[in-house]
Write a protein that holds these residues in place. Structure first.
Motif: not given
Length: 266
Positions: A137-148
């Motif tokens: 799913e590559c959740h770290l593509r989501r900016a809010e998740v990578a920011r977290l």
């Protein structure tokens, strides 16, 4: 050290400011991120039969840990049944951890043969190349998740460890850091434990977020560290996500000045 990482907290957005300063966290999140981890579980029988003997030999070569190191929770040379680890204060460590679905079960035919590679270095290189394909799913593509995740890394920088380089890839994370008075396994447990809970809240999902465990390699000398740093920060370029390391939004490369110094405001 205060409060276990697994304590209950409110949903929090841990933003990493563009100037690199420590993120402004709520008090509940501060308590959650402070170190007071559970005891490390004993390793299971090794998947690789020769692993325990290998680790015992390395531990003998390294010599006994000091009383202070033992009391602080440093494990020295140890294994978790699959991989060798060296956890001692003062080491510069290159660690990798990945999302739980980065090796999808339905694509087992793609990656199963990688695990059969006998040479450790060749196997790791092959696995990291596979990770760069961006499966799952590559959740770290989501900016809010990578920011977290980046905010969690920055939060205790200069206090419990010193960051040297990092990158959030779509389905895995690389971090190069100096271990100080907090054992590496506690640092990793805290990063992964906190971000897993908060990322699942952001994504509206349940279940494992990170794959168990992590890979670590300690740096033998400054040249080894420099190669690792370049590897980390150039990962988005190798994966054909950007043309230059500084163009990637979730990497230490964007904090480097003209002299390649990492400039993180406090």
């Amino acid at each position: 050290m205060a409060g276990p990482f697994g304590a209950t907290s409110q949903t929090t957005d841990i933003a990493a400011p563009e100037d690199g300063r420590t993120p402004d966290l709520s008090e509940s999140s501060r308590q959650v991120l402070l170190w007071g981890m559970r005891d490390k579980p004993l390793p299971c029988p090794p998947y690789n039969p020769g692993l325990r003997k290998l680790v015992e030999g390395k531990a003998t070569w390294a010599g006994p840990r000091s009383i202070d190191e033992v009391q602080q929770g440093f494990l020295g040379w140890h294994e978790n049944g699959y991989l060798p680890h060296r956890d001692e204060p003062g080491l510069v460590q290159f660690v990798t951890f990945r999302l739980a679905d980065s090796f999808p079960k339905e694509l087992r035919a793609e990656w199963a043969q990688l695990l059969a590679i006998e040479d450790d270095r060749r196997r790791r290189i092959a696995i990291e190349r596979y990770l760069d394909k961006g499966r799952g799913e590559c959740h770290l593509r989501r900016a809010e998740v990578a920011r977290l995740v980046e905010g969690a890394l920055l939060f205790r920088h200069g206090v419990d460890y010193v960051l040297r380089a990092w990158v959030m890839m779509p389905n895995h994370v690389h971090v190069l850091f100096v271990v100080q008075e907090v054992p590496m396994w506690r640092v990793l447990d805290a990063w992964k434990g906190y971000t897993a809970k908060e990322a699942n809240k952001i994504l509206g999902r349940k279940g494992p977020f990170w794959q168990d465990g992590y890979w670590d390699t300690y740096m033998r000398n400054p040249e080894h560290e420099m190669r690792a740093r370049r590897y980390v920060e150039s990962n988005p370029v190798r994966a054909h996500l950007v043309s230059l390391p500084k163009q990637w939004g979730w990497s230490s490369a964007r904090f480097r000045d003209a002299y390649e110094r990492l400039c993180l405001g406090r």
